[in-house]
Scaffold this motif. Structure first.
Motif, PDB file in Angstrom:
ATOM      1  N   GLY A  49     -34.611  42.302  75.269  1.00 23.80           N
ATOM      2  CA  GLY A  49     -34.242  43.123  74.115  1.00 23.80           C
ATOM      3  C   GLY A  49     -34.101  42.294  72.855  1.00 23.80           C
ATOM      4  O   GLY A  49     -34.716  41.221  72.715  1.00 23.80           O
ATOM      5  N   THR A  50     -33.264  42.758  71.922  1.00 25.87           N
ATOM      6  CA  THR A  50     -33.151  42.120  70.612  1.00 25.87           C
ATOM      7  C   THR A  50     -31.692  41.939  70.208  1.00 25.87           C
ATOM      8  O   THR A  50     -30.778  42.511  70.805  1.00 25.87           O
ATOM      9  CB  THR A  50     -33.855  42.963  69.534  1.00 25.87           C
ATOM     10  OG1 THR A  50     -33.215  44.254  69.467  1.00 25.87           O
ATOM     11  CG2 THR A  50     -35.327  43.128  69.837  1.00 25.87           C
ATOM     12  N   VAL A  51     -31.508  41.152  69.141  1.00 22.89           N
ATOM     13  CA  VAL A  51     -30.180  40.901  68.578  1.00 22.89           C
ATOM     14  C   VAL A  51     -30.234  41.167  67.080  1.00 22.89           C
ATOM     15  O   VAL A  51     -31.194  40.774  66.393  1.00 22.89           O
ATOM     16  CB  VAL A  51     -29.731  39.452  68.844  1.00 22.89           C
ATOM     17  CG1 VAL A  51     -28.437  39.150  68.100  1.00 22.89           C
ATOM     18  CG2 VAL A  51     -29.564  39.212  70.333  1.00 22.89           C
ATOM     19  N   ASP A  52     -29.213  41.839  66.557  1.00 23.02           N
ATOM     20  CA  ASP A  52     -29.051  42.043  65.122  1.00 23.02           C
ATOM     21  C   ASP A  52     -27.864  41.218  64.639  1.00 23.02           C
ATOM     22  O   ASP A  52     -26.770  41.302  65.207  1.00 23.02           O
ATOM     23  CB  ASP A  52     -28.807  43.517  64.804  1.00 23.02           C
ATOM     24  CG  ASP A  52     -30.040  44.370  65.002  1.00 23.02           C
ATOM     25  OD1 ASP A  52     -31.120  43.961  64.524  1.00 23.02           O
ATOM     26  OD2 ASP A  52     -29.936  45.434  65.648  1.00 23.02           O
ATOM     27  N   ASN A  65     -33.291  42.632  64.395  1.00 23.25           N
ATOM     28  CA  ASN A  65     -34.204  42.832  65.529  1.00 23.25           C
ATOM     29  C   ASN A  65     -34.876  41.541  65.985  1.00 23.25           C
ATOM     30  O   ASN A  65     -36.102  41.456  66.142  1.00 23.25           O
ATOM     31  CB  ASN A  65     -35.278  43.862  65.186  1.00 23.25           C
ATOM     32  CG  ASN A  65     -34.696  45.245  64.938  1.00 23.25           C
ATOM     33  OD1 ASN A  65     -33.842  45.709  65.691  1.00 23.25           O
ATOM     34  ND2 ASN A  65     -35.151  45.886  63.874  1.00 23.25           N
ATOM     35  N   VAL A  66     -34.052  40.513  66.171  1.00 24.87           N
ATOM     36  CA  VAL A  66     -34.572  39.215  66.614  1.00 24.87           C
ATOM     37  C   VAL A  66     -34.710  39.242  68.139  1.00 24.87           C
ATOM     38  O   VAL A  66     -33.738  39.492  68.863  1.00 24.87           O
ATOM     39  CB  VAL A  66     -33.645  38.072  66.180  1.00 24.87           C
ATOM     40  CG1 VAL A  66     -34.238  36.726  66.594  1.00 24.87           C
ATOM     41  CG2 VAL A  66     -33.413  38.112  64.669  1.00 24.87           C
ATOM     42  N   ALA A  67     -35.893  38.999  68.641  1.00 23.20           N
ATOM     43  CA  ALA A  67     -36.163  39.098  70.078  1.00 23.20           C
ATOM     44  C   ALA A  67     -35.518  37.954  70.854  1.00 23.20           C
ATOM     45  O   ALA A  67     -35.474  36.805  70.384  1.00 23.20           O
ATOM     46  CB  ALA A  67     -37.662  39.108  70.325  1.00 23.20           C
ATOM     47  N   LEU A  68     -35.012  38.273  72.048  1.00 24.09           N
ATOM     48  CA  LEU A  68     -34.503  37.247  72.962  1.00 24.09           C
ATOM     49  C   LEU A  68     -35.678  36.469  73.541  1.00 24.09           C
ATOM     50  O   LEU A  68     -36.711  37.040  73.892  1.00 24.09           O
ATOM     51  CB  LEU A  68     -33.717  37.888  74.094  1.00 24.09           C
ATOM     52  CG  LEU A  68     -32.311  38.403  73.768  1.00 24.09           C
ATOM     53  CD1 LEU A  68     -31.747  39.148  74.971  1.00 24.09           C
ATOM     54  CD2 LEU A  68     -31.385  37.264  73.364  1.00 24.09           C
ATOM     55  N   ASN A  74     -29.749  31.284  80.370  1.00 25.65           N
ATOM     56  CA  ASN A  74     -29.454  32.305  79.363  1.00 25.65           C
ATOM     57  C   ASN A  74     -30.665  32.542  78.481  1.00 25.65           C
ATOM     58  O   ASN A  74     -31.653  31.807  78.524  1.00 25.65           O
ATOM     59  CB  ASN A  74     -28.241  31.899  78.513  1.00 25.65           C
ATOM     60  CG  ASN A  74     -28.345  30.460  78.040  1.00 25.65           C
ATOM     61  OD1 ASN A  74     -29.338  30.069  77.440  1.00 25.65           O
ATOM     62  ND2 ASN A  74     -27.312  29.658  78.317  1.00 25.65           N
ATOM     63  N   LYS A  75     -30.563  33.578  77.685  1.00 21.94           N
ATOM     64  CA  LYS A  75     -31.593  33.909  76.697  1.00 21.94           C
ATOM     65  C   LYS A  75     -30.979  33.764  75.302  1.00 21.94           C
ATOM     66  O   LYS A  75     -29.785  34.018  75.105  1.00 21.94           O
ATOM     67  CB  LYS A  75     -32.072  35.347  76.896  1.00 21.94           C
ATOM     68  CG  LYS A  75     -32.715  35.620  78.262  1.00 21.94           C
ATOM     69  CD  LYS A  75     -34.079  34.975  78.361  1.00 21.94           C
ATOM     70  CE  LYS A  75     -34.783  35.377  79.647  1.00 21.94           C
ATOM     71  NZ  LYS A  75     -35.139  36.809  79.683  1.00 21.94           N
ATOM     72  N   THR A  76     -31.805  33.383  74.328  1.00 21.54           N
ATOM     73  CA  THR A  76     -31.295  33.186  72.975  1.00 21.54           C
ATOM     74  C   THR A  76     -32.144  33.930  71.954  1.00 21.54           C
ATOM     75  O   THR A  76     -33.335  34.184  72.176  1.00 21.54           O
ATOM     76  CB  THR A  76     -31.262  31.697  72.597  1.00 21.54           C
ATOM     77  OG1 THR A  76     -32.594  31.170  72.660  1.00 21.54           O
ATOM     78  CG2 THR A  76     -30.339  30.914  73.515  1.00 21.54           C
ATOM     79  N   ALA A  77     -31.508  34.260  70.835  1.00 21.06           N
ATOM     80  CA  ALA A  77     -32.189  34.821  69.660  1.00 21.06           C
ATOM     81  C   ALA A  77     -31.749  33.988  68.469  1.00 21.06           C
ATOM     82  O   ALA A  77     -30.545  33.770  68.262  1.00 21.06           O
ATOM     83  CB  ALA A  77     -31.819  36.286  69.471  1.00 21.06           C
ATOM     84  N   THR A  78     -32.701  33.505  67.686  1.00 20.72           N
ATOM     85  CA  THR A  78     -32.400  32.590  66.588  1.00 20.72           C
ATOM     86  C   THR A  78     -33.023  33.079  65.291  1.00 20.72           C
ATOM     87  O   THR A  78     -34.158  33.570  65.277  1.00 20.72           O
ATOM     88  CB  THR A  78     -32.922  31.171  66.907  1.00 20.72           C
ATOM     89  OG1 THR A  78     -32.321  30.708  68.118  1.00 20.72           O
ATOM     90  CG2 THR A  78     -32.596  30.203  65.782  1.00 20.72           C
ATOM     91  N   SER A  96     -28.787  44.347  71.890  1.00 17.36           N
ATOM     92  CA  SER A  96     -29.188  45.754  72.021  1.00 17.36           C
ATOM     93  C   SER A  96     -29.042  46.303  73.434  1.00 17.36           C
ATOM     94  O   SER A  96     -28.946  47.522  73.624  1.00 17.36           O
ATOM     95  CB  SER A  96     -30.654  45.899  71.594  1.00 17.36           C
ATOM     96  OG  SER A  96     -31.505  45.162  72.481  1.00 17.36           O
ATOM     97  N   GLY A  97     -29.025  45.414  74.446  1.00 20.43           N
ATOM     98  CA  GLY A  97     -29.065  45.881  75.826  1.00 20.43           C
ATOM     99  C   GLY A  97     -30.474  46.292  76.221  1.00 20.43           C
ATOM    100  O   GLY A  97     -31.398  46.308  75.397  1.00 20.43           O
TER     101      GLY A  97
END
Length: 288
Positions: A49-52, A65-68, A74-78, A96-97
Motif C-alpha cells: 500500500g501507500t503512506v501519506d 501516496n508514497v508507495a511502500l 519491514n517495508k518503508t516509504a520515503t 493506508s492498509g
C-alpha cells in the motif's frame, strides 16, 4: 517517534493484521529551506500500500501516496520535502492498509531552525540570515536573497543584493534579533538600508536603519511587529523585512576633507613657483 501496537491474526479468518508505523527524519533539525528526508517504516513485512505524510495536520503535497518498498523485516516509504517553515512541527505518517493489513500511523516532532543560507542574488557568495526572539511562535515563513526591486539610494549600491524574509505565525510584539552574515568583510562606509514605510512617510522608501550594528562581515539589528523596520508598519503578528548592506558607489561624492582637482593642483604649484621667483628677485635687489 510513536506507533501503535500490532497483533497477528490467523490466516483465513478474514481478520486483518494489526500494523505499526514509525516515522523518522534527517536532518533534524534542518535550516529553513533545507530538504528533509522522511521515512515511514511499516511492520509486518506483508504490508503493501501507500503512506501519506503531513505536518501539523496539513498534507505535504510532495509526500502524498508514497508507495511502500523493500523487503526483509519491514517495508518503508520515503519522501523529501523542503516546505517546512521555521519552528517545531508534528509530522505524521499514515499507512493506508491493504486487504490483509490494518491502517496505522506514527508521529514525530520535527524542529526547523530559524536560519537560512543561500547564494547572494548577485553571485558574490553565500549569505546566512538567522533570527531569534519575537515570541516563541515567531518563525521564518518566507526567506530569499533577491535583487532590489527599486532604485538603490543615491550614491549607494547593493553588491550582495538583499535578504528578504517574513516572520509569522504569532510574533508577540517583543523584539526579534536578526543577524546577517556576508561572505566577506563589509567595506568602510557601508550602511544597512531598509525599504518600507516609516511613521513620517507612509510610502515605501529607502532609509538607513541607524540601529543596525556592522562588524566584520556581519550585521545585527532588532525588529518589532508594527514598529520601524517592519516593512508594513502594521501590528499583525507578522514581521516583513526587505533591506541590505549598501556600499558607497566608487567615485560617488562623499563627505570629508575637501580635495583639489588635478588642474587646481597644477595652478597652485604654478602660483607657489611664481611667489618663490618673486621672493628671489626681492632678496637679490636688497643684496645689491
Amino acid at each position: 517517534a510513536t506507533h501503535t501496537p500490532y497483533t497477528f491474526a490467523l490466516a483465513g479468518t478474514g481478520v486483518k493484521v494489526a500494523t505499526t508505523t514509525t516515522v523518522t527524519s534527517a536532518p533534524n533539525p534542518p535550516a529553513y529551506g533545507q530538504s528533509v528526508t522522511l521515512t515511514a517504516t511499516v511492520d509486518p513485512i506483508t504490508a503493501t500500500g501507500t503512506v501519506d505524510f503531513s505536518a501539523d495536520g496539513n498534507a505535504l503535497a510532495d509526500c502524498a501516496n508514497v508507495a511502500l518498498t523493500g523487503s526483509g523485516d519491514n517495508k518503508t516509504a520515503t519522501c523529501t520535502t523542503a516546505s517546512l517553515m521555521g519552528g517545531t512541527h508534528t509530522l505524521r505518517a499514515d499507512y493506508s492498509g491493504d486487504a490483509n493489513n490494518q491502517t496505522s500511523a506514527g508521529t514525530l516532532q520535527q524542529s526547523v531552525q530559524n536560519s537560512f543560507t543561500g547564494p547572494s542574488a548577485t553571485g558574490q557568495g553565500d549569505l546566512t540570515a538567522t533570527v531569534s526572539g519575537g515570541g516563541s511562535a515567531c518563525n521564518l515563513t518566507q526567506a530569499a536573497f533577491v535583487t532590489p526591486s527599486s532604485t538603490p539610494p543615491a550614491g549607494y549600491t547593493f553588491p550582495y543584493g538583499l535578504p528578504r524574509f517574513t516572520l509569522g505565525d504569532a510574533c508577540d510584539g517583543s523584539a526579534g534579533t536578526v543577524q546577517v552574515t556576508y561572505p566577506t568583510a563589509l567595506p568602510a562606509g557601508a550602511k544597512y538600508w531598509k525599504y518600507g514605510k516609516t511613521a513620517d512617510n507612509p510610502t515605501a522608501h529607502w532609509y538607513e536603519l541607524t540601529t543596525a550594528t556592522l562588524s566584520g562581515n556581519t550585521v545585527t539589528f532588532t525588529l518589532t511587529d508594527g514598529q520601524k523596520g517592519d516593512d508594513d508598519l502594521t501590528v499583525n503578528r507578522s514581521i516583513s523585512d526587505d533591506g541590505g548592506v549598501g556600499v558607497p558607489v566608487a567615485g560617488a561624492p562623499a563627505t570629508g576633507i575637501p580635495t583639489l582637482s588635478e588642474w587646481a593642483l597644477l595652478l597652485l604649484t604654478g602660483l607657489l613657483g611664481l611667489l618663490s621667483w618673486q621672493s628671489g628677485k626681492i632678496k637679490k635687489r636688497w643684496s645689491v
